[in-house]
Design an enzyme around this catalytic site. Structure first.
Site, mmCIF file in Angstrom:
data_model
loop_
_atom_site.group_PDB
_atom_site.id
_atom_site.type_symbol
_atom_site.label_atom_id
_atom_site.label_comp_id
_atom_site.label_asym_id
_atom_site.label_seq_id
_atom_site.Cartn_x
_atom_site.Cartn_y
_atom_site.Cartn_z
ATOM 1 N N SER A 33 0.820 -1.207 0.000
ATOM 2 C CA SER A 33 0.000 0.000 0.000
ATOM 3 C C SER A 33 0.859 1.264 0.000
ATOM 4 C CB SER A 33 -0.878 -0.001 1.248
ATOM 5 O OG SER A 33 -1.616 1.195 1.308
ATOM 6 N N LYS B 260 -3.425 2.313 -2.279
ATOM 7 C CA LYS B 260 -3.034 3.424 -1.410
ATOM 8 C C LYS B 260 -3.965 3.542 -0.205
ATOM 9 C CE LYS B 260 -1.291 7.225 0.060
ATOM 10 N NZ LYS B 260 -0.073 7.020 0.876
ATOM 11 N N ASN C 258 9.454 8.200 4.389
ATOM 12 C CA ASN C 258 8.357 8.915 3.751
ATOM 13 C C ASN C 258 7.412 9.451 4.805
ATOM 14 O OD1 ASN C 258 5.419 7.722 3.637
ATOM 15 N ND2 ASN C 258 6.763 5.934 3.607
ATOM 16 N N ASN D 92 -4.695 -0.230 8.116
ATOM 17 C CA ASN D 92 -3.463 0.441 8.534
ATOM 18 C C ASN D 92 -3.710 1.031 9.907
ATOM 19 O OD1 ASN D 92 -1.263 2.026 8.953
ATOM 20 N ND2 ASN D 92 -1.484 3.258 7.109
ATOM 21 N N CYS E 232 -1.517 4.798 12.374
ATOM 22 C CA CYS E 232 -1.703 6.244 12.390
ATOM 23 C C CYS E 232 -1.745 6.709 13.850
ATOM 24 C CB CYS E 232 -3.009 6.636 11.722
ATOM 25 S SG CYS E 232 -3.335 5.676 10.255
ATOM 26 N N THR F 259 6.216 0.618 8.226
ATOM 27 C CA THR F 259 7.536 1.263 8.336
ATOM 28 C C THR F 259 7.961 1.495 9.787
ATOM 29 O OG1 THR F 259 6.383 3.367 8.098
ATOM 30 C CG2 THR F 259 7.337 2.427 6.127
ATOM 31 N N GLY G 206 7.249 -3.116 -1.874
ATOM 32 C CA GLY G 206 6.916 -1.695 -1.771
ATOM 33 C C GLY G 206 8.001 -0.842 -2.392
ATOM 34 N N THR G 207 8.919 -0.398 -1.548
ATOM 35 C CA THR G 207 10.016 0.455 -1.988
ATOM 36 C C THR G 207 10.785 -0.158 -3.164
ATOM 37 O OG1 THR G 207 10.159 1.283 0.263
ATOM 38 C CG2 THR G 207 12.066 1.673 -1.141
HETATM 39 C C1 LIG Z 1 5.862 6.220 -0.146
HETATM 40 C C2 LIG Z 1 5.208 5.222 0.760
HETATM 41 C C3 LIG Z 1 3.859 5.350 1.081
HETATM 42 C C4 LIG Z 1 3.241 4.430 1.915
HETATM 43 N N1 LIG Z 1 1.917 4.554 2.198
HETATM 44 C C5 LIG Z 1 1.288 3.612 2.964
HETATM 45 C C6 LIG Z 1 -0.113 3.664 3.196
HETATM 46 O O1 LIG Z 1 -0.797 4.557 2.702
HETATM 47 N N2 LIG Z 1 -0.676 2.720 3.987
HETATM 48 C C7 LIG Z 1 0.068 1.700 4.541
HETATM 49 O O2 LIG Z 1 -0.481 0.854 5.242
HETATM 50 N N3 LIG Z 1 1.398 1.603 4.305
HETATM 51 C C8 LIG Z 1 2.025 2.539 3.541
HETATM 52 N N4 LIG Z 1 3.369 2.426 3.292
HETATM 53 C C9 LIG Z 1 4.125 1.301 3.860
HETATM 54 C C10 LIG Z 1 4.305 0.190 2.834
HETATM 55 O O3 LIG Z 1 3.065 -0.329 2.428
HETATM 56 C C11 LIG Z 1 5.173 -0.940 3.392
HETATM 57 O O4 LIG Z 1 4.507 -1.524 4.483
HETATM 58 C C12 LIG Z 1 6.526 -0.459 3.872
HETATM 59 O O5 LIG Z 1 7.024 0.498 2.970
HETATM 60 C C13 LIG Z 1 7.555 -1.583 4.039
HETATM 61 O O6 LIG Z 1 7.754 -2.288 2.849
HETATM 62 P P1 LIG Z 1 8.893 -1.942 1.758
HETATM 63 O O7 LIG Z 1 10.189 -1.861 2.507
HETATM 64 O O8 LIG Z 1 8.832 -3.056 0.775
HETATM 65 O O9 LIG Z 1 8.544 -0.623 1.165
HETATM 66 C C14 LIG Z 1 4.002 3.346 2.453
HETATM 67 C C15 LIG Z 1 5.339 3.217 2.131
HETATM 68 C C16 LIG Z 1 5.959 4.132 1.288
HETATM 69 C C17 LIG Z 1 7.425 3.959 0.963
#
Ligand SMILES: Cc1cc2nc3c(=O)[nH]c(=O)nc-3n(C[C@H](O)[C@H](O)[C@H](O)COP(=O)(O)O)c2cc1C
Ligand SMILES: Cc1cc2nc3c(=O)[nH]c(=O)nc-3n(C[C@H](O)[C@H](O)[C@H](O)COP(=O)(O)OP(=O)(O)OC[C@H]3O[C@@H](n4cnc5c(N)ncnc54)[C@H](O)[C@@H]3O)c2cc1C
Ligand SMILES: Cc1cc2nc3c(=O)[nH]c(=O)nc-3n(C[C@H](O)[C@H](O)[C@H](O)COP(=O)(O)OP(=O)(O)OC[C@H]3O[C@@H](n4cnc5c(N)ncnc54)[C@H](O)[C@@H]3O)c2cc1C
Ligand SMILES: Cc1cc2nc3c(=O)[nH]c(=O)nc-3n(C[C@H](O)[C@H](O)[C@H](O)COP(=O)(O)O)c2cc1C
Ligand code: FES
Ligand code: FES
Lengths: 312, 267, 312, 267
Positions: free
Chosen positions: A30, A54, A78, A136, A139, A202, A274-275
């Site tokens: 997401s 998202k 982020n 999520n 928050c 994160t 994700g990233t």
């Molecule tokens: C730019 C960005 C926006 C994100 N927005 C959300 C979000 O809206 N809701 C959510 O649950 N996680 C959000 N995340 C967290 C990711 O879904 C994911 O759990 C986290 O980045 C770890 O995985 P990754 O290392 O593969 O990115 C976001 C992460 C990034 C980098």
């Protein structure tokens, strides 16, 4: 539709994430994949195990002031601040597009109160094409003095129970890693009736602009993602897999098929990228192919055979 | 192909910290428009992690090549400078909305500051081919960083350099050159790209003289395709909504942008 | 001894970490610098603000089975398992050597029970040359069901209070970052009478050997250190600096003068270099020189002028 | 100087994945003993983060240079292969305890497997200069990976290769060459370095024939100087204490080591 059996050398990558049947375990995280259309030049999105959209809230949100992202060693911070058009726009504009493209959709939702979560869930009733809802719960929770929802087991149980009461769609709470005892949180999610859990969100971090002598991010703190957090993600999934009987959608820093296998071997049923998408938009496809090849080379008939294999 | 491993055929150091890299990708070259950019993966180590946004500096459609002009400012561009010819460049693109290549009027002014000249060169080529009268102002610290000089001469546009040390052209800021040596009435449309302070002055000039135009903005980027919402920026402090520099831009109308709304990250 | 005032262009880098006066804020982190002699070919160790020695226990320990370390993206995991010769050997063999070399010594100690900590502290009484004791409270706490000492505020307060009662040497508890609310832990440390706090210790993580389908480390879990964790360290120090009035010895992923400045700007009084030593054994010296240069360029007379400058 | 930025004067690819790198550091060269190693920083990106341990392959004291022989197996050695001549290599060392260069007896056998030949070449040079009778066995997959051949010929030792494909020397494992073609009674001392399985067989042979000798071991390392305790290993399962490979080793007496006490990390 019947699967073609003539396709050469294809393993059965399908997995069952609780009540969900996914064609393969590879999902996109997401907030990193928008509402699905942004990456369509790069990926055939119906090939993904699922698209997690998202984070969506009751009302539209404009998000945080910039700068919203900053790179860190093997990671990024982020602080998007949940910019999104609100659940109504999602249901009216984005969901039909996703349905058309025959994607398995997991809706990610966020709120400030339990009521926010239940109201969004109620609004989704009657809309076809949402396979599951990812909660999520990372928050800031005003009622709990600014700490996050996801850090207090009682609140986690309550919010899950509350949304389960208003919707029949499977519920996947997404756990925050910023806690002392992730097992306790996972147990609470299970007690609340979660169908699966998603982890990890994160890690909370920050960066300083030493020239300006102030935080880099407009929001001061941001969420750390990317390969830097992979060891923490693996450890938490290992702990939860060992202690709690609940399917896990795992992610955090996955950049390759090998990374995905590490997550599966500590107990993840499905994984999220994700990233890694920002670095390589073809990554989900490459992992699907990589897992297929791994299964063939190791004579696996199901990924079940290696799930949790590294958990002692 | 929105993702390409393009064979690097030229990679030169043009000055102390400026490099020019040309790679082959006929499809990407065919689709590229002036003002669009690419997301470049600078090495295979995932460090730096994110791709780096670099403008399309020039396109050779017959050869099927794209040329980039970049300045080494940090570890990403430093790593990029180590790519060897005959290796493959991992690039995404073309991305973003390019410049309006059918501006009203005939007399077009392009103003670049430093490496901000990069997106203006291909624009100059396209406008020139459409028979616009193109004048290019380029500000640099000194003569040796007027690296686009040859390309601009080859394209055949009117070129007015400004250097801080006076080693070539006007001595002083390119914005002073604009203010003192050009007649606003002789300009139908302005394009600019460069440091915020420079673009701010150019925008004020354009607005004061009611000349339409476009600017190319920068913001830190992750995805480059509008998915992460990381590159959001308010164009004006009165705007309620933010734009995504990667997808809604990087090019915006000069009147729509208020400079100094927020500072750049200095690290 | 009087400091030479003839040295050209030297800023006054001295800092006061609670009761401790350090010539400069640069220390080396426990467990990464042995007992001081290992790096003597690279650094003049009396130039360091302080040397924090390897975590020492009551009895000698042989540590964990190998592999004990594994590299991760921008970081490393370690599971040394507190291999050390015990407090007696430290006091008899290592401390005299350190005294001879005129180093400011901070002794890092670890235990399984509060009693372990107080007994080690008592044993140090009467030994000259220990400037402070850093309490590593990140070891598994058997009495608390395997979670770490450092994760429970009450235990933190108790252990600090207990050691303060038996020794006059300043006490610096070292906080674990594996907690939901670091501010609460810091408050507990302060309530217990801590003279300063040290943060952060490693994040708990793991890695999987996918060929063997088992954890890489002999101990399964290990501590994540290095640049990967810097954003988390900065965030936690920021939070504590803002909420708790106690001097902070900060570290976690420091690799450069710029990194050290980030830590100082979120509130650290002194900083520690750990994993960075492995990459560049001259790093502490380079940071001392870099801070000196920064102070001159920015006309600072004391680092106090930028401490916490980025905290909004 | 225990830390050096040594000018790289030679950097060659010797075979598909084997490279030879020579750099200048007169002090380090003067202090280096056979069997010691260096901790190499492979690039300036801090990715990979840790230095990589590489043996001293050869030393030229008159030139003041050290030569390394390495095999590209992962991202660290891959990054190392990108170092250019005229750049500076960031190295720590010499580290660890080297080989005993005054072994008892006169007839000395050196057995290297793959890139495990690296520490044995400088040893051969030193022993030869002391008038020992030196015989070197080297096992490789095929002829093209017998990369130390020329150096060994120049040193003037007796060289017996074994290749898996029989493209040079004995066809088969170097341990089979040892078992079938050499007389234990003709060996006074054995040195070996290579894969664990190979060293295990050599150690069994040495022990069965009561030949003393030394082995060079490997373990993941962080500091390389004995400070982090990361490279600890039990030499025998009955040992209560562990040794630090970086400081107590990497060379140990062949009788002191039990192989297969623990596996290597495979990733
Ligand atoms: C730019 C960005 C926006 C994100 N927005 C959300 C979000 O809206 N809701 C959510 O649950 N996680 C959000 N995340 C967290 C990711 O879904 C994911 O759990 C986290 O980045 C770890 O995985 P990754 O290392 O593969 O990115 C976001 C992460 C990034 C980098
Ligand atoms: C649309 C667009 C087009 C660009 N075109 C060019 C070009 O043609 N030639 C050129 O030399 N440069 C161009 N830039 C700027 C270039 O992207 C940065 O100089 C580069 O990302 C710096 O990376 P670094 O690792 O070397 O520097 P660092 O400063 O170490 O980078 C640190 C971080 O800041 C980000 N960053 C730093 N500066 C900028 C910036 N100005 N804009 C966006 N992110 C930044 C990096 O992506 C990275 O995340 C462009 C930027 C944008 C947004
Ligand atoms: C004392 C000593 C001397 C050595 N001498 C040589 C030599 O002369 N030539 C040569 O080619 N190789 C030598 N090696 C092995 C060399 O260090 C590894 O091949 C190298 O570290 C692999 O790094 P990588 O990033 O390319 O591989 P990766 O497998 O990606 O490395 C991942 C991690 O594993 C570690 N690692 C991997 N293999 C080894 C290993 N065998 N020993 C220790 N750590 C390892 C790395 O340091 C890193 O932390 C020596 C090892 C030791 C301990
Ligand atoms: C190999 C190793 C051993 C460590 N041993 C100890 C220890 O004995 N006691 C302790 O309090 N911290 C120990 N630490 C943690 C460090 O002191 C430091 O808090 C941590 O590594 C974060 O800082 P860094 O990223 O600069 O290394 C150890 C860290 C490493 C890498
Ligand atoms: S960079 Fe991701 S939305 Fe612009
Ligand atoms: S590598 Fe640190 S003790 Fe050996």
């Amino acid at each position: 539709m019947k699967r073609k059996d003539t396709a050469p050398a294809k393993s059965d990558l399908s997995v069952r994430l609780g009540p969900l049947k996914l064609n393969n375990p590879v999902t996109v995280a997401s907030g990193t994949f928008g509402y699905g259309s942004e990456y369509q030049d790069y990926l055939q999105i119906d090939q993904l195990g699922a698209v997690i959209v998202k984070g969506t809230t009751l009302e539209p949100r404009i998000g945080n002031l910039p700068p919203r992202i900053i790179e860190t060693p093997s990671g990024m911070l982020n602080a998007i601040g949940l910019e999104n058009p609100g659940i109504d726009v999602f249901l009216q504009q984005h969901l039909p597009w996703l349905r058309e493209h025959q994607v398995s959709v997991i809706l990610n939702i966020a709120g400030n109160t339990i009521d926010d979560y239940t109201r969004i869930c109620s609004l989704t009733e009657g809309h076809q094409g949402i396979m599951a809802i990812e909660l999520n719960i990372s928050c800031p929770n005003v009622a709990k003095g600014g700490l996050q929802f996801g850090t207090d087991p009682d609140t986690v149980e309550q919010v899950v129970k509350a949304v389960k009461a208003v919707t029949s769609i499977p519920i996947i709470p997404k756990l925050s890693p910023n806690v002392t005892d992730i097992v306790q949180i996972a147990q609470a999610a299970k007690a609340g009736g979660a169908d699966a859990i998603s982890m990890i969100n994160t890690l909370m971090g920050m960066a300083v602009d030493i020239k300006k002598r102030r935080p880099v991010l407009g929001n001061v703190f941001g969420g750390l993602s990317g390969p830097a957090i992979k060891p923490v993600a693996l450890r938490m999934i290992y702990q939860v897999y060992k202690a709690v009987d609940i399917p896990i959608l795992g992610g955090g820093g996955i950049m390759s098929t090998e990374d995905a296998l590490e997550f599966i071997m500590v107990g993840a049923t499905a994984i999220s990228v994700g990233t890694g998408l920002f670095v390589n938009p073809l990554l989900p496809r490459e992992i699907i192919d990589g897992l297929n090849q791994y299964m063939m080379e190791n004579d696996l008939t199901s990924l079940e055979e290696i799930r949790g294999a590294a958990v002692l | 192909m929105p993702l390409e491993k393009g064979l690097v055929i030229v990679h030169n150091r043009l000055s102390h910290d400026m490099y020019q890299l040309e790679f082959i990708s006929p499809e990407m070259a065919a689709r590229s428009k002036p003002g669009q950019f690419l997301q470049v993966k600078v090495n295979a180590l995932n460090t730096p992690l994110l791709r780096r946004p670099i403008s399309i500096y020039d396109v050779d459609k017959s050869l099927g090549s794209i040329t980039l002009l970049y300045k080494v400012v940090g570890q990403g561009t430093e790593a990029m400078s180590r790519i060897r010819t005959k290796e493959y460049l991992d690039v995404m693109g073309p991305l973003g909305q390019g410049f309006n290549t059918s501006p009203p009027g005939r007399k077009i002014l392009l103003i670049g500051g430093g490496v901000g000249i990069a997106p203006l060169v291909y624009l100059a080529r396209v406008l020139k081919a459409k028979n616009y009268q193109v004048k290019v102002l380029h500000g640099a610290d000194s003569r040796r960083n007027l690296v686009a000089f040859e390309k601009l001469r080859e394209i055949g546009v009117d070129f007015l350099p400004a250097t801080d040390d006076g080693s070539a052209g006007f001595k002083g800021l390119v914005t002073d050159l604009l203010a003192t040596k050009l007649k606003a009435s002789q300009i139908d449309y302005i394009y600019t790209c460069g440091p915020d302070a420079m673009m701010k002055t150019v925008a004020a000039y354009a607005n004061a003289n009611q000349i339409p135009g476009q600017v190319s903005l920068e913001e830190h980027m992750a995805c480059g395709v509008g998915a992460c919402l990381g590159c959001a920026r308010q164009l004006k402090s009165s705007d309620r909504e933010m734009v995504k520099i990667c997808k809604d831009g990087p090019v915006f109308d000069i009147q729509a942008v208020e400079f100094s709304v927020q500072g750049e990250v200095s690290r």
